[in-house]
Write a protein that holds these residues in place. Structure first.
Motif, PDB file in Angstrom:
ATOM      1  N   LYS A 163       3.963   9.093   0.897  1.00 19.51           N
ATOM      2  CA  LYS A 163       2.562   9.422   1.244  1.00 19.51           C
ATOM      3  C   LYS A 163       2.141  10.750   0.609  1.00 19.51           C
ATOM      4  CE  LYS A 163       2.422   6.850   5.560  1.00 19.51           C
ATOM      5  NZ  LYS A 163       2.581   6.901   6.998  1.00 19.51           N
ATOM      6  N   THR A 164       3.049  11.720   0.664  1.00 22.18           N
ATOM      7  CA  THR A 164       2.730  13.032   0.103  1.00 22.18           C
ATOM      8  C   THR A 164       2.497  12.937  -1.407  1.00 22.18           C
ATOM      9  OG1 THR A 164       4.270  13.900   1.723  1.00 22.18           O
ATOM     10  CG2 THR A 164       3.491  15.435   0.066  1.00 22.18           C
ATOM     11  N   GLN A 165       3.384  12.178  -2.069  1.00 19.06           N
ATOM     12  CA  GLN A 165       3.245  12.023  -3.520  1.00 19.06           C
ATOM     13  C   GLN A 165       1.949  11.277  -3.869  1.00 19.06           C
ATOM     14  OE1 GLN A 165       5.182  13.175  -6.065  1.00 19.06           O
ATOM     15  NE2 GLN A 165       6.384  14.327  -4.585  1.00 19.06           N
ATOM     16  N   TYR A 166       1.570  10.368  -3.011  1.00 21.72           N
ATOM     17  CA  TYR A 166       0.326   9.626  -3.233  1.00 21.72           C
ATOM     18  C   TYR A 166      -0.878  10.571  -3.154  1.00 21.72           C
ATOM     19  CZ  TYR A 166      -3.277   6.091  -2.700  1.00 21.72           C
ATOM     20  OH  TYR A 166      -4.393   5.309  -2.875  1.00 21.72           O
ATOM     21  N   MET A 167      -0.844  11.434  -2.143  1.00 25.92           N
ATOM     22  CA  MET A 167      -1.918  12.421  -1.985  1.00 25.92           C
ATOM     23  C   MET A 167      -1.980  13.351  -3.199  1.00 25.92           C
ATOM     24  SD  MET A 167      -3.488  11.824   0.795  1.00 25.92           S
ATOM     25  CE  MET A 167      -4.401  13.307   1.141  1.00 25.92           C
TER      26      MET A 167
END
Lengths: 178, 237
Positions: A163-167
């Motif tokens: 999720k963090t990498q997506y953000m």
């Protein structure tokens, strides 16, 4: 219009397995464009994408007799293509996730307030410039439709990292579009 | 979902048309380097299958020969020039097998340790003579359901051990290609012998298939361990 243009997926598989070259060519032609772009977005290199797409279809024809029709043929081929691209990135040690230390936007609405060009070609070019880790997550989740849970499993990371990498990818993409 | 994401999803198909795809060039390379599957031959046999069938026949013949020798008691000639004596078979089979089996077979045909437990049972059943039952098309032999399941579990366990799904395929391309070819061969065998009076041969082939598959998986495991060992050694240096 060719004879194979309106043929069903199942017939295309059967005829390909029976060795009919026209059907094999039609099967390849039906999916090669999408698979090439899927792989290209993941590996971000045109020559690698060509080589990998070629490998993917060799595997498809080698394993076609194991295709049971439980999923759509396109989804089955896409899975092979994604695995090939991810293996390629792993081999080149390009799947390291760089820790995201930037300020995360509070909401998506905050993102939308910013101005960005509605230009799909520019988006395509900008995606290719994203760092390998977050680009992979972004493509798998948004464009290929895998859930964060699945992405995490495929990449050997936690769901939270996915999720963090997506953000991070969204933020960088937006900056690149600004 | 932000407007940016929505916009990208709306234009999803357009994204797959952004770059020119060298479709024809790639197809020619696929055809040149790796021919797509051809139509199955009418005869239904190929050299690969024939070689497996030959191995199976040798094994079956050997098993039959051993079985025919296996009477309740057997006359065993002793090496010393003494009269022949009656020896109960239970006391002698292992020694006799070792003496009679050719050296090459003892070295090459020994199943992997993991298969050793399941294999003798499967082979015994596959002859269909141990309990007087002959396999038929209507009444498939138990190896298909029981022993095959057990062997499949062994294979699955080996695959989990080496993490086959996440394995770097490029690093073990040769062994994985052997696995792929084995799969194709056994598919052909299933197709050719799947029904009809040749069930017994199919069973033997399947046993041999699982044995080979487990051997290859163990080889991959060995290669992985070797690689890890060398990497660790390099780090220490």
């Amino acid at each position: 219009m060719t004879a194979t243009e309106n043929i069903t997926e199942q017939d295309l598989v059967q005829q390909s397995l029976a060795g009919q070259e026209e059907a094999q060519r039609a099967l390849y032609g039906r999916y090669v464009g999408a698979m090439f772009h899927t792989v290209l977005r993941l590996v971000s290199n045109r020559q690698d994408a060509e080589d990998l797409t070629q490998e993917v279809f060799v595997k498809v024809f080698q394993r076609l007799d194991s295709f049971r029709g439980e999923s759509a043929l396109g989804a089955w081929i896409k899975r092979i293509a994604v695995n090939a691209a991810l293996n390629h990135l792993r081999t080149a040690d390009r799947l390291r996730m760089v820790a995201y230390e930037g300020q995360q936007p509070a909401t998506d609405e905050a993102v939308d307030e910013e101005d960005w060009a509605h230009d799909i070609r520019r988006i395509h070019e900008t995606i290719k410039t994203l760092p390998d880790g977050c680009r992979t997550v972004f493509c798998l989740h948004l464009l290929e439709g895998y859930r964060h849970q699945d992405v995490a499993q495929m990449l050997g990371i936690t769901e939270s990292t996915s999720k963090t990498q997506y953000m991070r990818a969204k933020r960088l993409l937006r900056e690149g579009m600004g | 979902m932000s407007d940016l994401e929505k916009y990208i999803l709306e234009q999803r198909d357009e994204l797959d048309r952004m770059e020119a795809v060298p479709e024809e060039a790639m197809w020619q390379r696929i055809r040149a380097n790796h021919a797509p599957p051809q139509a199955p031959k009418k005869a239904g046999f190929n050299w690969k299958w024939l070689s497996i069938a030959a191995i199976v026949l040798v094994l079956a013949g050997w098993g039959l020969w051993l079985f025919n020798k296996g009477e309740p008691t057997v006359t065993v000639p002793l090496q010393t020039p003494t009269p022949k004596v009656q020896v109960p078979i239970a006391e002698q089979p292992k020694q006799r097998d070792e003496e009679q089996a050719p050296v090459a077979e003892q070295q090459n045909e020994t199943p992997p340790p993991a298969v050793a437990e399941a294999l003798p049972k499967a082979k015994k059943r596959s002859t269909g003579k141990a309990n007087g039952q002959q396999p038929t098309a209507k009444n498939p032999p138990p190896v298909v359901s029981e022993d095959e399941q057990r062997l499949q579990q062994l294979v699955a366990q080996k695959q989990r051990e080496i993490g086959l799904d996440t394995l770097d395929r490029a690093a073990y391309a040769d062994l994985l290609r052997e696995l792929d070819e084995l799969e194709i061969t056994v598919q052909e065998a299933r197709r050719d012998l799947g029904s009809g009076p040749q069930q017994e041969r199919l069973m033997e082939t399947l046993i041999r298939y699982y044995e080979l598959k487990i051997r290859i998986l163990e080889q991959i495991n060995y290669e992985i361990n070797k690689k890890e060992y060398h990497e660790a050694l390099e780090k220490r240096i």
